[in-house]
Write a protein that holds these residues in place. Structure first.
Motif, PDB file in Angstrom:
ATOM      1  N   PHE A  57      28.948  39.096  42.432  1.00  0.00           N
ATOM      2  CA  PHE A  57      29.131  40.414  42.942  1.00  0.00           C
ATOM      3  C   PHE A  57      30.498  40.299  43.621  1.00  0.00           C
ATOM      4  O   PHE A  57      31.076  41.503  43.562  1.00  0.00           O
ATOM      5  CB  PHE A  57      28.000  40.709  44.069  1.00  0.00           C
ATOM      6  N   ILE A  58      30.906  39.455  44.155  1.00  0.00           N
ATOM      7  CA  ILE A  58      32.202  39.419  44.659  1.00  0.00           C
ATOM      8  C   ILE A  58      33.385  39.772  43.423  1.00  0.00           C
ATOM      9  O   ILE A  58      34.308  40.494  43.676  1.00  0.00           O
ATOM     10  CB  ILE A  58      32.722  38.271  45.496  1.00  0.00           C
ATOM     11  N   GLN A  59      32.929  38.804  42.329  1.00  0.00           N
ATOM     12  CA  GLN A  59      33.945  38.845  41.465  1.00  0.00           C
ATOM     13  C   GLN A  59      34.055  40.334  40.737  1.00  0.00           C
ATOM     14  O   GLN A  59      34.919  40.712  40.173  1.00  0.00           O
ATOM     15  CB  GLN A  59      33.527  37.821  40.348  1.00  0.00           C
ATOM     16  N   SER A  60      32.884  40.808  40.640  1.00  0.00           N
ATOM     17  CA  SER A  60      32.681  42.228  40.143  1.00  0.00           C
ATOM     18  C   SER A  60      33.353  43.310  40.991  1.00  0.00           C
ATOM     19  O   SER A  60      33.167  44.588  40.463  1.00  0.00           O
ATOM     20  CB  SER A  60      31.278  42.693  39.836  1.00  0.00           C
ATOM     21  N   GLY A  61      33.401  43.133  42.305  1.00  0.00           N
ATOM     22  CA  GLY A  61      34.198  43.985  43.070  1.00  0.00           C
ATOM     23  C   GLY A  61      33.017  44.873  43.725  1.00  0.00           C
ATOM     24  O   GLY A  61      33.407  45.918  44.374  1.00  0.00           O
ATOM     25  N   GLU A  62      31.622  44.568  43.771  1.00  0.00           N
ATOM     26  CA  GLU A  62      30.739  45.445  44.240  1.00  0.00           C
ATOM     27  C   GLU A  62      30.348  45.218  45.689  1.00  0.00           C
ATOM     28  O   GLU A  62      29.940  46.131  46.619  1.00  0.00           O
ATOM     29  CB  GLU A  62      29.530  45.139  43.639  1.00  0.00           C
ATOM     30  N   VAL A  63      31.176  43.949  46.138  1.00  0.00           N
ATOM     31  CA  VAL A  63      30.848  43.747  47.631  1.00  0.00           C
ATOM     32  C   VAL A  63      32.095  43.010  48.220  1.00  0.00           C
ATOM     33  O   VAL A  63      32.908  42.545  47.371  1.00  0.00           O
ATOM     34  CB  VAL A  63      29.568  42.636  47.828  1.00  0.00           C
ATOM     35  N   ARG A  64      32.007  43.097  49.474  1.00  0.00           N
ATOM     36  CA  ARG A  64      33.018  42.485  50.315  1.00  0.00           C
ATOM     37  C   ARG A  64      32.656  41.662  51.408  1.00  0.00           C
ATOM     38  O   ARG A  64      31.720  42.007  52.044  1.00  0.00           O
ATOM     39  CB  ARG A  64      34.020  43.509  50.744  1.00  0.00           C
ATOM     40  N   ALA A  65      32.913  40.373  51.442  1.00  0.00           N
ATOM     41  CA  ALA A  65      32.472  39.355  52.332  1.00  0.00           C
ATOM     42  C   ALA A  65      33.310  39.569  53.491  1.00  0.00           C
ATOM     43  O   ALA A  65      34.459  39.505  53.636  1.00  0.00           O
ATOM     44  CB  ALA A  65      32.489  37.903  51.859  1.00  0.00           C
ATOM     45  N   LEU A  66      32.761  39.886  54.778  1.00  0.00           N
ATOM     46  CA  LEU A  66      33.234  40.097  56.088  1.00  0.00           C
ATOM     47  C   LEU A  66      33.594  38.495  56.747  1.00  0.00           C
ATOM     48  O   LEU A  66      34.511  38.525  57.417  1.00  0.00           O
ATOM     49  CB  LEU A  66      32.523  41.005  57.060  1.00  0.00           C
ATOM     50  N   ALA A  67      32.541  37.808  56.214  1.00  0.00           N
ATOM     51  CA  ALA A  67      32.821  36.232  57.071  1.00  0.00           C
ATOM     52  C   ALA A  67      32.029  35.317  56.269  1.00  0.00           C
ATOM     53  O   ALA A  67      31.089  35.785  55.609  1.00  0.00           O
ATOM     54  CB  ALA A  67      32.550  36.285  58.472  1.00  0.00           C
ATOM     55  N   VAL A  68      32.613  34.106  56.205  1.00  0.00           N
ATOM     56  CA  VAL A  68      31.673  32.959  55.817  1.00  0.00           C
ATOM     57  C   VAL A  68      31.453  32.226  56.994  1.00  0.00           C
ATOM     58  O   VAL A  68      32.596  31.713  57.831  1.00  0.00           O
ATOM     59  CB  VAL A  68      32.543  32.188  54.797  1.00  0.00           C
ATOM     60  N   LEU A  69      30.333  31.444  56.975  1.00  0.00           N
ATOM     61  CA  LEU A  69      29.894  30.942  58.324  1.00  0.00           C
ATOM     62  C   LEU A  69      29.868  29.494  58.404  1.00  0.00           C
ATOM     63  O   LEU A  69      28.949  28.791  58.493  1.00  0.00           O
ATOM     64  CB  LEU A  69      28.355  31.590  58.570  1.00  0.00           C
ATOM     65  N   THR A  70      31.350  29.020  57.910  1.00  0.00           N
ATOM     66  CA  THR A  70      31.862  27.401  57.908  1.00  0.00           C
ATOM     67  C   THR A  70      32.805  27.319  58.888  1.00  0.00           C
ATOM     68  O   THR A  70      33.223  28.028  59.556  1.00  0.00           O
ATOM     69  CB  THR A  70      32.149  27.137  56.471  1.00  0.00           C
ATOM     70  N   GLU A  71      32.921  25.753  59.019  1.00  0.00           N
ATOM     71  CA  GLU A  71      34.127  25.283  60.077  1.00  0.00           C
ATOM     72  C   GLU A  71      35.443  26.057  59.468  1.00  0.00           C
ATOM     73  O   GLU A  71      36.179  26.183  60.165  1.00  0.00           O
ATOM     74  CB  GLU A  71      33.804  24.014  60.369  1.00  0.00           C
ATOM     75  N   GLU A  72      35.610  25.904  58.223  1.00  0.00           N
ATOM     76  CA  GLU A  72      36.917  26.086  57.561  1.00  0.00           C
ATOM     77  C   GLU A  72      36.751  27.061  56.214  1.00  0.00           C
ATOM     78  O   GLU A  72      35.378  27.051  55.961  1.00  0.00           O
ATOM     79  CB  GLU A  72      37.698  24.892  57.045  1.00  0.00           C
ATOM     80  N   ARG A  73      37.583  27.804  55.784  1.00  0.00           N
ATOM     81  CA  ARG A  73      37.484  28.545  54.553  1.00  0.00           C
ATOM     82  C   ARG A  73      37.093  27.716  53.454  1.00  0.00           C
ATOM     83  O   ARG A  73      37.452  26.660  53.265  1.00  0.00           O
ATOM     84  CB  ARG A  73      38.892  29.444  54.552  1.00  0.00           C
ATOM     85  N   VAL A  74      36.325  28.540  52.622  1.00  0.00           N
ATOM     86  CA  VAL A  74      35.810  27.684  51.489  1.00  0.00           C
ATOM     87  C   VAL A  74      36.783  27.641  50.267  1.00  0.00           C
ATOM     88  O   VAL A  74      37.297  28.859  49.914  1.00  0.00           O
ATOM     89  CB  VAL A  74      34.425  28.663  50.894  1.00  0.00           C
ATOM     90  N   PRO A  75      37.128  26.316  49.824  1.00  0.00           N
ATOM     91  CA  PRO A  75      37.875  26.489  48.685  1.00  0.00           C
ATOM     92  C   PRO A  75      37.430  27.388  47.593  1.00  0.00           C
ATOM     93  O   PRO A  75      36.239  27.392  47.035  1.00  0.00           O
ATOM     94  CB  PRO A  75      37.718  24.785  48.242  1.00  0.00           C
ATOM     95  N   GLY A  76      38.477  27.740  46.963  1.00  0.00           N
ATOM     96  CA  GLY A  76      38.142  28.977  45.853  1.00  0.00           C
ATOM     97  C   GLY A  76      37.877  30.386  46.430  1.00  0.00           C
ATOM     98  O   GLY A  76      37.933  31.340  45.669  1.00  0.00           O
ATOM     99  N   PHE A  77      37.623  30.382  47.588  1.00  0.00           N
ATOM    100  CA  PHE A  77      37.370  31.768  48.457  1.00  0.00           C
ATOM    101  C   PHE A  77      38.162  31.756  49.659  1.00  0.00           C
ATOM    102  O   PHE A  77      37.891  32.337  50.702  1.00  0.00           O
ATOM    103  CB  PHE A  77      35.806  31.901  48.693  1.00  0.00           C
TER     104      PHE A  77
END
Length: 322
Positions: free
Chosen positions: A213-233
Motif C-alpha cells: 500500500f505504501i508502494q502504491s501510494g495509497e497510504v502514508r506511514a506516520l511512524a515506525v515503532l522501532t528503535e531505529e529506522r527500518v532498512p529500505g524504509f
C-alpha cells in the motif's frame, strides 16, 4: 518423551521429523500448526543452528497447536521444566496473552525468555490524503478531541495492534485511553481498507501488512515503532525521534524452560546471538520482511518483564483484565 506428548495431546501435535533416521538432541516447539510465524521461527533458527554446528544433530521441530500457544506453554511448564535441550518459538503475541491471563492463570515468569533476533515493526498509518502529516499532528488532534480519530487494526480489542496507539498516547501524557477509538477487523488488509476508505482515520499494524500500500501510494506511514529506522524504509521516522518513547514490534524469538541452569540459559543466548549474526539469518529476514531486532539473554528478559508489566497496566485501564 515424544510418545507421551502424542498420547497427551493427540492430533493437536504434528511431528515434523525430516529424515526419520536422524538422531535428535535439540527440540524446538512451534506452538501452532505448520506454516505460521512460530513454525518459521523454529525451522529457520533450527536449520541455522545446525548449519553453524552450534548443535550436534538436526533440530527436531514439533508443532503443538492449541489455545494460541497455551497448550505448548503448559506442556513446557508442567512436563519439561528442566529440559535444557528444549527451545520454544515465541513472539509479541506470547507475552500479550500471558499479560492478559489468556493461558488460564499461567504467567510469563514461569519460563525464561532467551532472545529475539528479528521483528515485524509496528506502524501507524494514514490514508495518503489524510490531513495528518506527522505523528505529532495526530496526537494533538486526539488530545483536543479523542473521538475525532478512530484506529483500525487486525487484532481484537486489547490485542497487540490495539496496544500500539495506546502506548503512544500514554507516552504523550494522555491518560484517558478508554476514550481512544479502536475497531478490530479481520487482519491488516481489512484495516488498511477501512482507513483508505475513510471509515477510520488511521491504521495500526505491522510493516509487512502495509508495504504494498505504501508502494502504491495509497497510504502514508506516520511512524515506525522501532528503535531505529527500518532498512529500505528510511523515509519513515520512528516514534522515538518524534518524541514518543515507544518500541512495539512483533518480535521473533525463543523461550526456554525456567528450571534450566543459568549456564544453559546463557549458552542458548550465545547460540541465538550467533544465529542473528549469520549471513543466513540476515538473508532469511530480508526474504520474510523482518527488520533487525536483536536482544538476547538477560537484556531480553529484562525488556520482556517491562513489556509484560506495561501490557498489564494498559489492559486493566481499558478493561480487558481486572
Amino acid at each position: 518423551m515424544k510418545a507421551s506428548i502424542l498420547k497427551a495431546l493427540g492430533t493437536s501435535v504434528v511431528l515434523s521429523l525430516g529424515a526419520t533416521s536422524a538422531a535428535w538432541s535439540t527440540e524446538c516447539i512451534a506452538p501452532a500448526n505448520p506454516g505460521g510465524g512460530w513454525d518459521f521461527t523454529c525451522r529457520q533458527i533450527g536449520k541455522i543452528l545446525y548449519d553453524l554446528k552450534l548443535v550436534d544433530e538436526p533440530v527436531q521441530v514439533t508443532n503443538m497447536a492449541g489455545a494460541g500457544g497455551g497448550v505448548a506453554f503448559a506442556h513446557v511448564v508442567n512436563e519439561r521444566n528442566t529440559d535444557n535441550d528444549l527451545i520454544v518459538a515465541a513472539s509479541s503475541a506470547t507475552t500479550t496473552r500471558l499479560a492478559q491471563n489468556a493461558f488460564g492463570g499461567a504467567t510469563a515468569d514461569q519460563v525464561r525468555f532467551v532472545g529475539a533476533i528479528g521483528a515485524d515493526p509496528g506502524v501507524i498509518v494514514v490514508a495518503a490524503d489524510s490531513p495528518f502529516q506527522s505523528l505529532n499532528d495526530m496526537v494533538e488532534a486526539i488530545k483536543a478531541d479523542p473521538g475525532s480519530v478512530a484506529f483500525a487494526g487486525g487484532s481484537a480489542a486489547g490485542g497487540f495492534d490495539h496496544m500500539k496507539p495506546l502506548q503512544i498516547l500514554k507516552a504523550a501524557g494522555f491518560d484517558d485511553i478508554k476514550a481512544i477509538k479502536y475497531i478490530g477487523v479481520d487482519g491488516g488488509a481489512d484495516a488498511i481498507t477501512q482507513t483508505v476508505g475513510g471509515f477510520t482515520q488511521a491504521m495500526t499494524g505491522d510493516m509487512s501488512e502495509i508495504v504494498g500500500f505504501i508502494q502504491s501510494g495509497e497510504v502514508r506511514a506516520l511512524a515506525v515503532l522501532t528503535e531505529e529506522r527500518v532498512p529500505g524504509f528510511e523515509d519513515i521516522p520512528t516514534a522515538r525521534e518524534q518524541g514518543y518513547d515507544v518500541v512495539a514490534v512483533n518480535w521473533r524469538g525463543l523461550y526456554v524452560p525456567k528450571g534450566i541452569s543459568d549456564d544453559d540459559f546463557n549458552m542458548w543466548a550465545e547460540r541465538l546471538q550467533a544465529v542473528a549474526d549469520s549471513d543466513e539469518w540476515k538473508e532469511a529476514m530480508v526474504a520474510n520482511g523482518l527488520a533487525p531486532f536483536t536482544k538476547v539473554g538477560g537484556d531480553f528478559q529484562s525488556w520482556i518483564d517491562q513489556v509484560v508489566a506495561d501490557t498489564v497496566t494498559l489492559s486493566k485501564e481499558i478493561g480487558v483484565i481486572q
